[in-house]
Write a protein that holds these residues in place. Structure first.
Motif, PDB file in Angstrom:
ATOM      1  N   UNK A 125      -5.101   6.655 -11.273  1.00  0.00           N
ATOM      2  CA  UNK A 125      -6.442   7.196 -11.529  1.00  0.00           C
ATOM      3  C   UNK A 125      -6.739   8.390 -10.645  1.00  0.00           C
ATOM      4  N   UNK A 126      -5.836   8.732  -9.762  1.00  0.00           N
ATOM      5  CA  UNK A 126      -6.002   9.914  -8.914  1.00  0.00           C
ATOM      6  C   UNK A 126      -4.626  10.542  -8.710  1.00  0.00           C
ATOM      7  N   UNK A 127      -4.645  11.805  -8.316  1.00  0.00           N
ATOM      8  CA  UNK A 127      -3.372  12.480  -8.015  1.00  0.00           C
ATOM      9  C   UNK A 127      -2.885  12.113  -6.621  1.00  0.00           C
ATOM     10  N   UNK A 128      -3.704  11.386  -5.854  1.00  0.00           N
ATOM     11  CA  UNK A 128      -3.261  10.954  -4.542  1.00  0.00           C
ATOM     12  C   UNK A 128      -3.830   9.578  -4.242  1.00  0.00           C
ATOM     13  N   UNK A 129      -3.044   8.803  -3.470  1.00  0.00           N
ATOM     14  CA  UNK A 129      -3.464   7.470  -3.069  1.00  0.00           C
ATOM     15  C   UNK A 129      -3.186   7.281  -1.582  1.00  0.00           C
ATOM     16  N   UNK A 130      -3.957   6.393  -1.004  1.00  0.00           N
ATOM     17  CA  UNK A 130      -3.853   6.145   0.433  1.00  0.00           C
ATOM     18  C   UNK A 130      -2.582   5.353   0.751  1.00  0.00           C
ATOM     19  N   UNK A 131      -2.018   5.652   1.914  1.00  0.00           N
ATOM     20  CA  UNK A 131      -0.848   4.914   2.390  1.00  0.00           C
ATOM     21  C   UNK A 131      -1.318   3.555   2.910  1.00  0.00           C
ATOM     22  N   UNK A 132      -0.742   2.508   2.333  1.00  0.00           N
ATOM     23  CA  UNK A 132      -1.137   1.146   2.706  1.00  0.00           C
ATOM     24  C   UNK A 132      -0.297   0.626   3.881  1.00  0.00           C
ATOM     25  N   UNK A 133       0.968   1.009   3.885  1.00  0.00           N
ATOM     26  CA  UNK A 133       1.878   0.499   4.919  1.00  0.00           C
ATOM     27  C   UNK A 133       2.965   1.547   5.176  1.00  0.00           C
ATOM     28  N   UNK A 134       3.339   1.675   6.435  1.00  0.00           N
ATOM     29  CA  UNK A 134       4.437   2.593   6.777  1.00  0.00           C
ATOM     30  C   UNK A 134       5.482   1.825   7.579  1.00  0.00           C
TER      31      UNK A 134
END
Length: 1497
Positions: free
Chosen positions: A1301-1310
């Motif tokens: 739904x977006x061209x970017x998403x938040x990083x949940x885990x690294x």
């Protein structure tokens, strides 16, 4: 002529009024009216009409010349007046942009209109300093100019040539440098305020001459780096005088202006309305740009363009080029020259006023010369371009950008014989139409050079439409007339209204030429044009049609054929199944009768009234056909219902036309017969009942009904239909409206004449049924109660003693009289029982509303006042908002148990009070919200109503731009509120519902943060990415934390609209899919919501699926659309809807074809970290992965992000930032590219799957991304850096997969891991092997056609790297005895690397075999080179190290040395055209025990 301030004269409409009463004046919101008389709550206006007094707002004005010819001038600022008028005009055009699907322009104009409204509000507030007022006015004028230019309101240029002293070059032009501009044409008679303004314009200096073509846009956009303001000594002083009226009126009233030689500067394009007789023929040409070669020079050229207009015979047309009004026309145009620029951009607009008779056959020639910087007079011709002005079919050059071919020439070239180049193609579109061009040409085309111009035609005589041209020149095609008439429907509406008079003239000439042959087609064409003007886009052209009919129409015989065709259509309405043409004719009835009546008037004038009887007979026969259509039983035919409805809708509009030819009584008889022919039954269908009553209502409101002689004829049939509906209790609202109009008309007529007979009719027909209706309504408590009480009282009031006596005499028995009296007594008893006055709590509701308005009134908002003024008010009066807030709180406390009546109604107004930026007022309101929650908790066991209403109102208020930064803290748990009252949280903690209350306050606080971020993004000039990210954040909050489905769905659609505006079609589809997934395939009815009508859940889900599939198609994401196609197919198949099933299966098949045939780019992905407290809440100290745009690389993406966050600082390292950066009051951006890690590995490893399929899965449905940072651990080996080269691998896992739904998403885990040099070598070799296998497989299975270059480059890259280092370096680093001894744990990995190297040698061998099969003979030397290098690679590989294998079991101590060359026969086992790599290596290792046993040794 004394001037005075007269407050009762000038008013502005604050609500539109439709004038649905006798003498009602139709008024629109924002219009101004002048009052002549006020009576009983209504005003009587100068335009002779009445309207309600509460629909207007008083405005101060000055009245001069009081009396019959007085002038009223408003006392408001002239800029405010101009903005108001502009907004009213733009509002109409804004709606048209939406209808025309000009989405980008629609949203741009909406943004500017909102800015204008906000700036106008600031100007009217009266709280601005003089400097602020000047600044606001400057912003207003800039936005007005920008919008008018965007909407095509820009004018031609007015050119003034000045000398270095600032005076005109031509001394004769002193005091004559004047131009007349068309500012606005709001209606047919434009009205402008008259004033004189002197303006000083400060000059701007362009910093880069290449930016000169867009200097105005840069100034408006405030791109201050691209221009500078010179010293204050430079400027231009102009005076403006605004004149009222059209051009003729201005000439008549201001002769002195025109005597001075004023230049008339016209609009680019046409005005809103083109009146008959307006003639224009201008072609506007814009020199856009050019791209030229250096031509062997070390520096770029100084290019000048010279343009000529040439006629068919090669003659240069004189004075056909105008650079702007104010200067004489010329025969040649010379462009300005940009220094050393081979790609100049001019943006110069030139007008070509070419005579119509010279247009055909003429062409434009552009000559290109290099101007020498050494010799100022030397100009060398090096090329030319040309374009005809008219095509062979007679149409003119289209309004578009034309990229012209450039042909080489020099100074020796001659243009005397223009036919030498006119036979050549002038552009790409012209290339296909050119005949075979001889090989030896005088002029050769320069394929790398182009020249672009754009054109805009403003002509009322020339067209760019082939079909329209054929109609206007129909005599040239006598055998095609019927086809030409039929194709008129394919001509665009814009072209038709532009040539309206010519088209109508042509149609009636064709009709006169052969009535019998062309009559029906001309009639259909006329109907089509009339209905076109019913469209809202062209509705303002109806006055043009009226003017044409009255002043230009000359078809004296046309009425006969029009009547015949109209009757022919009506007589066939009972026979035809398809009635589209009939319905169109019914809708065009008003203007058809206008043409009929005017035609008959012309015929009567010409023949002194001949054939009058025949005309009357034909009209009577036509009305017989009308009555026939309406009398048909339409219950079994939906098509017929639509035909009857179209006829009834248009019927009242013809009364005024008939009154020109017939007496009032005759017209009334026609109408009575028509209305009487309608079926008397009410159950023919609700929609038809409504249409029937609406037609009767319009009849009652018509001028015909105002005549007493016609009213006596019409009233019985009108009352008959109303009586039927009242008896059946159907359409009570419409009936009450009709009755109200009748009573008003009769009351007005009673002042002028006798209405006894009419009242008698109404008593006989209505009194009894009115009483019965009222009793029914009262028993059911329906909303129409008041209307029918008014109707009954009006009737009783108009009854005289005679009417009452006659009523009593008509009762046949005492029982009838008794029954009537019981009815009327019951009605009056119920009326007496009704609450005349509102209950007490309703009074308090008004009190609270008044208190809220008092606190929010602009004059009390001290924050907007200057410090001195604020101190003075506080010292003298105190803060009256606080005092009223205490009063409001006190009254709330006194309500006691009645508080429940104000829940949830007063939540919105009370929340509005908390928007006042006064801490004490906010603190006072907190206990009221607690009380509301507490009372609802007591009554219902929860406070869901308060919760729902509070969230809805918060969303509404903040989204409207209200609230400030402190408002974030209103419900916060940490807020320390002031005053004598505890905080909302403290009060909640004392309640039994403590847990739910605290949860609610926490949610509202978090919602406030997101809403204010959303408000700031939407209100400010933010980029689409910010707005989208903020909307996603708020939408997810409504879903996950508050569970407000309706708000969630609203923001889904807001987000979808943003994606569509940004052309993110795949993301728009995924967004809309969220709503689709909430719906089920069920027949549950859904209410009207947003833009969706009332429909079943199945229908809404189907519509959504289709729309989502369409968006996936536009985004080239066919793989996502295919599952939805299958889902729809299952539904259609279960319903046996084979037509839809066929459509969706074809769509699915098309998508498969698209996947295999259409080229798609693989996007790049970028990780972005937003660090620092200055970022919005939803971005602050978070990291995202963004899907880049097509062709967007890292540098372009970084530049885009820095332009979106101009205050941000780019971090130059990829390391995670420390707390000092995270907590600082700044913005830091950390950006680097990341590699997607596909989830679907299986399909990527299948050899036979085409790469076009694999490429999708490589970059879609990706949730994990990788970033590798190489580093050296320990001392670096200078001879072989691979020994110490480690990889720091960061794996990022997102909250959702991309795309979504977006061209970017938040990083949940690294996840951070270190890859050893050996492991890195294994991965490098393994990846290269996989790449080689895939590429070879594609050539083996014929998936790659023709060009072998890709395989050649890949093989060369691997073999050359191996020969010059590469794999050999890995052997040196990891197969060394010292390494193996020091790292015994790596034995298995070393073996794996050896196997991969061995596999690579084999794969390269297979690749070379495939390459030999497909290589082109010219590429054989390269192939031989690859073979030689491969042999070197293989020998060097095994010279350095022999492969050794530990054989466990009984051969554990035996070392077998195997040389790959010895097994070339084994590896050359073929499967089809090449080696089967998946079988070869396992087969090889399965043979090892046999080798050990000696079979192969």
């Amino acid at each position: 002529n004394e001037n005075c301030l007269y407050l009762e004269k000038y008013f502005r409409l604050i609500c539109s009024f439709r004038g649905a009463v006798p003498q009602g004046l139709v008024l629109e919101l924002g219009e101004t009216v002048q009052i002549l008389e006020k009576c009983e709550g209504k005003h009587f206006s100068l335009l002779q009409g009445i309207f309600p007094a509460n629909y207007i707002h008083l405005k101060k004005a000055i009245v001069s010349n009081r009396g019959q010819y007085e002038t009223v001038v408003p006392l408001e600022d002239s800029v405010v007046t101009e903005v108001t008028a502009t907004l009213q005009e733009w509002a109409v055009l804004w709606k048209q942009l939406y209808v025309k699907h000009k989405v980008d322009l629609f949203y741009k104009l909406r943004h500017v209109m909102n800015e204008l409204i906000d700036l106008r509000r600031q100007l009217l507030s009266g709280h601005l300093t003089q400097d602020q007022v000047r600044e606001v006015k400057r912003h207003l004028t800039v936005r007005l100019d920008w919008g008018n230019d965007l909407l095509g309101y820009s004018n031609e240029r007015f050119m003034v040539r000045l000398n270095k002293n600032g005076g005109p070059r031509n001394p004769e032009k002193i005091d004559r440098m004047c131009a007349l501009f068309t500012v606005r044409v709001c209606s047919l008679s434009s009205s402008l305020y008259s004033s004189v303004i002197v303006v000083t314009l400060r000059g701007k200096k362009c910093n880069n001459e290449n930016e000169w073509c867009q200097i105005h846009e840069n100034i408006i956009r405030k791109s201050s780096t691209k221009y500078t303001a010179p010293s204050s000594n430079y400027g231009l002083i102009i005076s403006l005088q605004l004149l009222r009226g059209d051009m003729e009126q201005v000439r008549r009233e201001n002769p002195m202006i025109f005597n001075r030689g004023v230049s008339v500067t016209r609009k680019l394009g046409f005005p809103d309305v083109i009146m008959p007789g307006d003639i224009r023929n201008d072609l506007y040409l814009t020199l856009e740009k050019g791209d030229f070669e250096r031509g062997g020079k070390s520096v770029q050229k100084n290019i000048e363009v010279t343009m000529y207009v040439l006629y068919a015979d090669g003659e240069i047309l004189k004075d056909c080029i105008s650079l702007g009004s104010g200067e004489p026309s010329r025969s040649a145009y010379h462009s300005f020259v940009l220094y050393h620029n081979n790609s100049p951009r001019w943006g110069e607009i030139i007008k070509l006023p070419i005579p119509i008779d010279r247009f055909r056959g003429s062409h434009l020639r552009f000559e290109f010369r290099h101007c020498s910087t050494k010799d100022k007079g030397e100009k060398k011709l090096f090329g030319f371009a040309f374009t005809p002005l008219m095509r062979d079919d007679g149409t003119t050059l289209s309004d578009d950008i034309h990229e012209l071919y450039v042909y080489k020439c020099d100074e020796n070239s001659t243009f005397n014989n223009h036919a030498l180049y006119l036979g050549l193609p002038c552009c790409k579109e012209d290339y296909n139409g050119c005949p075979n061009i001889p090989s030896s040409l005088i002029f050769q085309r320069s394929t790398k050079e182009t020249f672009s111009v754009s054109t805009q035609l403003s002509s009322t005589k020339l067209t760019q439409n082939v079909d329209l041209l054929a109609l206007l020149k129909w005599k040239a095609y006598p055998d095609r007339v019927m086809d030409i008439l039929g194709r008129l429907r394919h001509v665009s509406g814009e072209e038709i209204v532009k040539f309206l008079q010519d088209i109508l003239d042509t149609l009636f000439v064709v009709l006169d030429d052969n009535t019998e042959k062309y009559g029906l087609l001309v009639f259909q064409s006329l109907v089509f044009i009339i209905n076109l003007l019913r469209d809202s886009k062209y509705f303002h052209f109806r006055p043009v049609m009226d003017t044409y009919i009255q002043k230009h129409f000359a078809g004296a015989l046309a009425y006969k054929e029009l009547i015949r065709c109209l009757k022919w259509y009506m007589d066939r309405s009972a026979e035809l199944v398809r009635q589209d043409h009939i319905q169109e004719a019914m809708r065009a009835l008003e203007y058809l009768f206008k043409f009929i009546v005017q035609s008959r008037i012309l015929y009567s004038r010409a023949t002194c009234g001949m054939e009058e009887e025949q005309f009357r007979t034909s009209i009577q026969e036509l009305f017989q056909s009308i009555r026939f259509v309406l009398s048909l039983d339409s219950r079994s035919s939906e098509t017929l219902i639509f035909t009857q409805a179209a006829l009834l809708n248009s019927f009242p509009a013809i009364f005024d036309e008939l009154l020109q030819m017939f007496t009032v009584q005759e017209v009334a008889e026609f109408v009575r017969g028509t209305l009487g022919s309608m079926p008397s039954t009410v159950h023919i269908g609700q929609s038809m009942d409504v249409v029937k009553l609406q037609s009767i209502a319009r009849t009652v409101d018509s001028r015909l009904f105002s005549f007493s002689e016609s009213r006596r004829i019409l009233l019985p049939v009108v009352l008959h239909h109303i009586h039927l509906h009242l008896r059946q209790q159907k359409e009570l609202l419409i009936c009450s409206g009709i009755l109200s109009s009748i009573f008003s008309i009769i009351k007005t007529s009673s002042l002028e004449g006798d209405v006894v007979e009419e009242v008698e009719m109404m008593v006989e027909s209505l009194l009894d049924v009115l009483l019965q209706t009222l009793l029914t309504i009262m028993s059911k408590s329906q909303s129409q109660e008041g209307e029918y009480v008014s109707c009954l009282l009006s009737l009783l009031r108009q009854m005289s003693d005679t009417h009452f006596q006659h009523l009593l005499d008509n009762f046949q028995s005492k029982d009838e009289l008794k029954e009537f009296l019981l009815k009327i007594f019951c009605v009056f008893r119920n009326l007496m029982k009704m609450s005349v006055f509102p209950r007490d709590w309703m009074v308090w509701n008004s009190y609270f509303s008044l208190a809220v308005l008092f606190i929010n009134q602009p004059s009390l908002q001290l924050e907007n006042a200057t410090p001195a003024k604020r101190k003075k008010i506080l010292d003298k009066y105190g803060d009256m908002r606080v005092m009223m807030a205490y009063e409001l709180f006190s009254m709330w406390q006194n309500l006691g148990e009645h508080k429940i009546h104000f829940i949830p109604g007063m939540i919105g107004p009370f929340l509005g009070v908390t928007l006042v930026p006064q801490p004490e007022v906010r603190n006072i309101m907190i206990p009221i919200f607690h009380d509301m929650m507490d009372w609802e908790q007591r009554k219902n066991g929860n406070f869901k109503q308060v919760e729902a209403e509070l969230i809805d109102k918060l969303d509404s208020l903040v989204s409207e731009g209200k609230g400030d930064e402190n408002y974030r803290e209103l419900f916060s748990l940490l807020t320390q509120l002031f005053g004598p009252y505890p905080s909302l949280l403290e009060k909640i903690e004392q309640e039994t519902w403590r847990e739910t209350g605290i949860s609610f306050v926490t949610s509202v606080t978090r919602l406030m943060e997101r809403l204010l971020d959303y408000r700031d993004c939407m209100k400010g000039d933010e980029t689409e990415n910010k707005k989208i990210g903020c909307t996603v954040n708020l939408m997810n909050f409504y879903k996950s934390e508050i569970n407000k489905e309706e708000m969630y769905i609203r923001y889904i659609h807001k987000l979808c609209d943003m994606h569509l505006q940004a052309e993110n079609y795949t993301e728009a589809a995924f967004t809309l899919l969220l709503y689709c997934e909430l719906l089920q395939w069920e027949d549950r009815p859904l209410r009207e919501f947003l833009h969706y009508p009332s429909q079943s859940e199945w229908q809404r889900k189907e519509g959504l699926c289709r729309k989502i599939i369409h968006y996936f198609n536009k985004g080239k994401s066919w793989e996502f659309g295919i599952p939805l196609c299958r889902e729809l197919a299952i539904q259609y198949e279960s319903l046996y809807d084979y037509q839809s099933l066929s459509w969706i299966r074809k769509m699915e098949a098309t998508y498969y074809d698209n996947i295999m045939e259409q080229q798609r780019l693989e996007p790049e992905f970028f990780r972005v970290g937003f660090y620092g407290r200055k970022f919005p809440f939803f971005l602050r100290n978070k990291e995202y992965v963004c899907r880049g745009h097509d062709y967007e690389r890292l540098e372009a993406f970084q530049q885009r992000m820095l332009s979106e966050f101009p205050q941000a600082i780019a971090m130059q390292h990829p390391n995670h930032p420390d707390d000092s950066i995270l907590q600082c009051d700044a913005q830091y951006l950390q950006i680097y590219a990341v590699t997607p890690i596909p989830d679907n590995i299986d399909v990527l490893q299948m050899d036979r799957v085409p790469d076009r399929i694999k490429s999708f899965y490589r970059v879609n449905n990706i949730r994990k991304f990788r970033y590798d940072r190489p580093f050296h651990k320990g001392p670096k080996d200078k001879e072989n850096e691979f020994k110490s080269l480690w990889i720091e691998r960061t794996t990022l896992t997102l909250t959702h997969s991309l795309p979504g739904i977006s061209r970017w998403f938040e990083v949940e885990r690294r996840e951070l891991v270190e890859v050893s040099p050996l492991e890195n070598a294994i991965q490098v070799v393994e990846n290269k092997n996989q790449e080689l296998r895939t590429l070879i497989s594609q050539y083996q299975h014929k998936q790659m056609h023709g060009n072998i270059n890709l395989l050649s480059m890949c093989l060369n890259g691997v073999i050359d790297a191996a020969v010059n280092g590469g794999i050999a370096r890995y052997q040196e680093a990891f197969f060394d005895k010292d390494y193996i001894t020091k790292h015994p744990a790596d034995a298995e990995k070393i073996t794996q690397l050896k196997e991969l190297m061995q596999e690579q040698v084999h794969v390269l061998g297979v690749g070379l075999a495939v390459h030999e099969k497909f290589v082109h003979p010219e590429m054989r030397p390269l192939h031989k080179k690859l073979i030689d290098q491969f042999q070197m690679m293989r020998s060097s590989l095994y010279h350095v190290s022999w492969f050794s294998f530990n054989i466990t079991e009984q051969f554990s101590t035996t070392i077998i040395l195997i040389h790959l060359c010895s097994f070339s026969g084994f590896f050359s086992e073929k499967n089809g055209d090449g080696c089967n790599l998946n079988n070869t290596v396992p087969l090889f290792f399965s043979k090892i025990p046999e080798m050990v046993a000696g079979k192969y040794c």
